[in-house]
Design an enzyme around this catalytic site. Structure first.
Site, PDB file in Angstrom:
ATOM      1  NE  ARG A 112      -3.908  -2.158   2.252  1.00  0.00           N
ATOM      2  CZ  ARG A 112      -4.567  -2.466   1.297  1.00  0.00           C
ATOM      3  NH1 ARG A 112      -4.736  -1.964   0.006  1.00  0.00           N
ATOM      4  NH2 ARG A 112      -5.193  -3.654   1.369  1.00  0.00           N
ATOM      5  CG  ASP A 113       1.544   5.731  -2.373  1.00  0.00           C
ATOM      6  OD1 ASP A 113       1.164   6.469  -1.656  1.00  0.00           O
ATOM      7  OD2 ASP A 113       2.011   5.539  -3.314  1.00  0.00           O
ATOM      8  CB  ILE A 114       3.042   5.629   2.992  1.00  0.00           C
ATOM      9  CG1 ILE A 114       3.850   6.644   2.157  1.00  0.00           C
ATOM     10  CG2 ILE A 114       3.773   4.453   3.323  1.00  0.00           C
ATOM     11  CD1 ILE A 114       5.092   7.303   2.954  1.00  0.00           C
ATOM     12  CG  HIS A 157       7.091   2.814  -8.383  1.00  0.00           C
ATOM     13  ND1 HIS A 157       8.604   3.556  -8.632  1.00  0.00           N
ATOM     14  CD2 HIS A 157       6.260   3.565  -7.982  1.00  0.00           C
ATOM     15  CE1 HIS A 157       8.024   4.644  -8.338  1.00  0.00           C
ATOM     16  NE2 HIS A 157       6.840   4.815  -7.941  1.00  0.00           N
ATOM     17  CG  HIS A 214       1.795   4.661  -8.624  1.00  0.00           C
ATOM     18  ND1 HIS A 214       1.804   5.343  -7.513  1.00  0.00           N
ATOM     19  CD2 HIS A 214       2.799   5.068  -9.515  1.00  0.00           C
ATOM     20  CE1 HIS A 214       2.849   6.013  -7.448  1.00  0.00           C
ATOM     21  NE2 HIS A 214       3.431   5.922  -8.547  1.00  0.00           N
ATOM     22  CG  ASN A 246       4.161   8.729 -12.087  1.00  0.00           C
ATOM     23  OD1 ASN A 246       2.974   8.773 -13.229  1.00  0.00           O
ATOM     24  ND2 ASN A 246       3.760   8.501 -10.771  1.00  0.00           N
ATOM     25  CB  VAL A 257      11.158   5.767  -5.483  1.00  0.00           C
ATOM     26  CG1 VAL A 257      12.024   4.641  -5.216  1.00  0.00           C
ATOM     27  CG2 VAL A 257      10.711   6.304  -4.065  1.00  0.00           C
TER      28      VAL A 257
END
Length: 116
Positions: free
Chosen positions: A31-33, A102, A104, A89, A98
């Site tokens: 999970r994204d923070i 990755h 999303h 991205n 980062v």
């Protein structure tokens, strides 16, 4: 590419806590923070590549694994039928912060449009 570990490598190694959603031999999803939708999960290949272009050129099979994991996450999160978005991205102008590729996975609600 720097030899320094990325934030995601440290998360995969368990050095930094994360809320794991799914893991297999080649990918890790958590999970994204700072979620941008009701469901916002990051899918990271365990092998580091800087961005989508680098990954696609070097290991198309691993890119396919990332896409399959995104689908698996959508199923696990109950958004596969209602619809979900997968976003990569690539570099600074796109908002990549980062530099370990990755995806999303976003969904669980009506999503807005892209761009400005």
């Amino acid at each position: 590419m720097s030899d320094a570990e990325t934030l995601f490598e440290r998360i995969i190694a368990g050095e930094i806590p994360s809320e794991k959603v799914y893991e297999d031999a080649t990918t890790y999803a958590f999970r994204d923070i700072a979620p941008q939708a009701r469901v916002h999960v990051l899918v990271v290949p365990k092998k580091r590549y800087r961005n989508l272009a680098e990954l696609a050129a070097a290991e198309p099979r691993l890119l396919a694994d990332v896409a399959a994991t995104a689908r698996k996450v959508a199923e696990l999160e109950g958004i596969a039928e209602s619809g979900y978005r997968v976003v990569f991205n690539t570099d600074g102008d796109a908002g990549q912060t980062v530099f370990h590729v990755h995806a999303h996975v976003l969904g669980g609600e009506q999503l807005g449009h892209f761009g400005r």
